[in-house]
Design an enzyme around this catalytic site. Structure first.
Site, short mmCIF file in Angstrom:
data_model
loop_
_atom_site.label_atom_id
_atom_site.label_comp_id
_atom_site.label_asym_id
_atom_site.label_seq_id
_atom_site.Cartn_x
_atom_site.Cartn_y
_atom_site.Cartn_z
CD GLU A 103 38.11 51.07 28.42
OE1 GLU A 103 36.97 51.52 28.17
OE2 GLU A 103 38.30 49.98 28.99
CG ASP A 105 41.35 49.15 29.58
OD1 ASP A 105 40.91 50.28 29.83
OD2 ASP A 105 40.70 48.29 28.94
CD GLU A 107 40.50 45.24 33.04
OE1 GLU A 107 39.32 45.45 33.33
OE2 GLU A 107 40.87 44.40 32.20
CG ASN A 122 42.52 45.43 25.65
OD1 ASN A 122 43.05 45.49 24.54
ND2 ASN A 122 41.34 44.86 25.83
CD1 TRP A 197 35.85 38.90 34.88
CD2 TRP A 197 37.93 38.96 34.10
NE1 TRP A 197 36.30 40.19 35.03
CE2 TRP A 197 37.57 40.25 34.54
CE3 TRP A 197 39.21 38.76 33.56
CZ2 TRP A 197 38.46 41.35 34.48
CZ3 TRP A 197 40.08 39.85 33.49
CH2 TRP A 197 39.70 41.12 33.94
N GLY A 201 40.84 32.34 35.43
CA GLY A 201 39.67 32.21 34.58
C GLY A 201 38.37 32.07 35.33
#
Length: 285
Positions: A103, A105, A107, A122, A197, A201
């Site tokens: 993968e 990513d 985001e 990521n 999240w 956070g």
């Protein structure tokens, strides 16, 4: 040699010398993509040249590519959710969607009005990720479309924001770290509720009074090898296989340093709580 072949050869030579990404032509959404879920939370506009995903209390939405790819240049022009987008996540990524998946990513993590957007990147290989980096964007990504792209070949993955390299992920198989190079990946995007999240956070939740939340998309062409290992791994003269794109040149390193010095806010390489021993691929830039 015909005129078109001469022009193509000259373009490849120019790219090899400069390592500049080639221009891409626009196509309609339906040529390369389809709605994967929540069709009633999508909008196709302007004859298919623009797509919107909608998030409300009932659902988010997502779309995916009709083909899977192994190496190439994948990009999308996105205008992110404006105003108070806290808790929302707009994802643009590639995935093999296998048990031990690969993968790549992007985001985009929503924010309370007045705060800068965060982009998290990521890379997963054989089901293992844990290589997050986070950056602030240096512009307001809700006011206009900006290009987010990935250059992926056997030696490296480069994340770009417009023409600015955001991150390089090198092939470090020589030191025992898997690299995504054998599993074709589809291209996907989704808009969904990540308020457990995504913003501070999970401290900032989605304010549903501001729904519906909308992310807009353009630029649906794909410049990549559609197929698997047999058809895409052997050199075939594709521009991303040229030597200039297999390494990180001085100009790219300079831009990466500018981004890191001014906009990076998290790097897995420096997170000693998660990784008491620094991951082996850190420092391999």
């Amino acid at each position: 040699m015909g005129a078109l072949k001469v022009i193509a050869l000259l373009l490849l030579v120019e790219l090899a010398l400069s390592a500049r990404l080639p221009p891409k032509s626009d196509v309609s959404f339906s040529e390369n993509y389809y709605v994967r879920w929540a069709n009633d939370h999508t909008r196709v506009l302007n004859g298919g040249s623009e797509m919107q995903l909608v998030l409300d209390k009932a659902s988010g939405a997502g779309f995916g590519s009709r083909s899977k790819y192994l190496f190439g240049h994948i990009s999308m022009k996105i205008k992110l959710v404006p105003k108070d987008s806290a808790g929302t996540v707009t994802a643009f990524y590639m995935s093999s969607e296998t048990d031990k998946h690969d993968e790549i990513d992007f985001e985009f993590l929503g924010n309370v009005s007045g705060q800068p957007y965060i982009v998290q990147t990521n890379v997963f290989a054989n089901g293992v990720g844990n290589r997050e980096q986070r950056h602030y964007l240096w512009f307001d990504p809700t006011q206009d479309f900006h290009s987010y792209s990935v250059l992926w070949n056997t030696q490296q993955i480069i994340f770009y924001v417009d023409d600015v390299p955001l991150r390089v992920h090198k092939n470090n198989e020589a030191i025992g770290i898997p690299f995504p190079k054998s599993q074709p990946m589809g291209i996907y995007s989704s808009l969904w509720n990540g308020d457990d999240w995504a913003t501070r956070g999970g401290l900032e939740k989605i304010n549903w009074d501001h729904a519906p939340f909308v992310a807009a998309y353009k630029g649906f062409s794909v410049d990549a090898c559609a197929g698997g290992v047999e058809s895409c791994s052997a050199p075939r003269g594709n521009w991303w296989e040229q030597k200039a794109f297999q390494r990180t040149d001085k100009e790219t390193k300079s831009k990466l340093k500018w981004v890191k010095d001014n906009y990076m806010i998290y790097d897995y390489c420096t997170d000693s709580k998660r990784f008491p021993t620094t991951p082996a691929d850190c420092g391999q830039f």
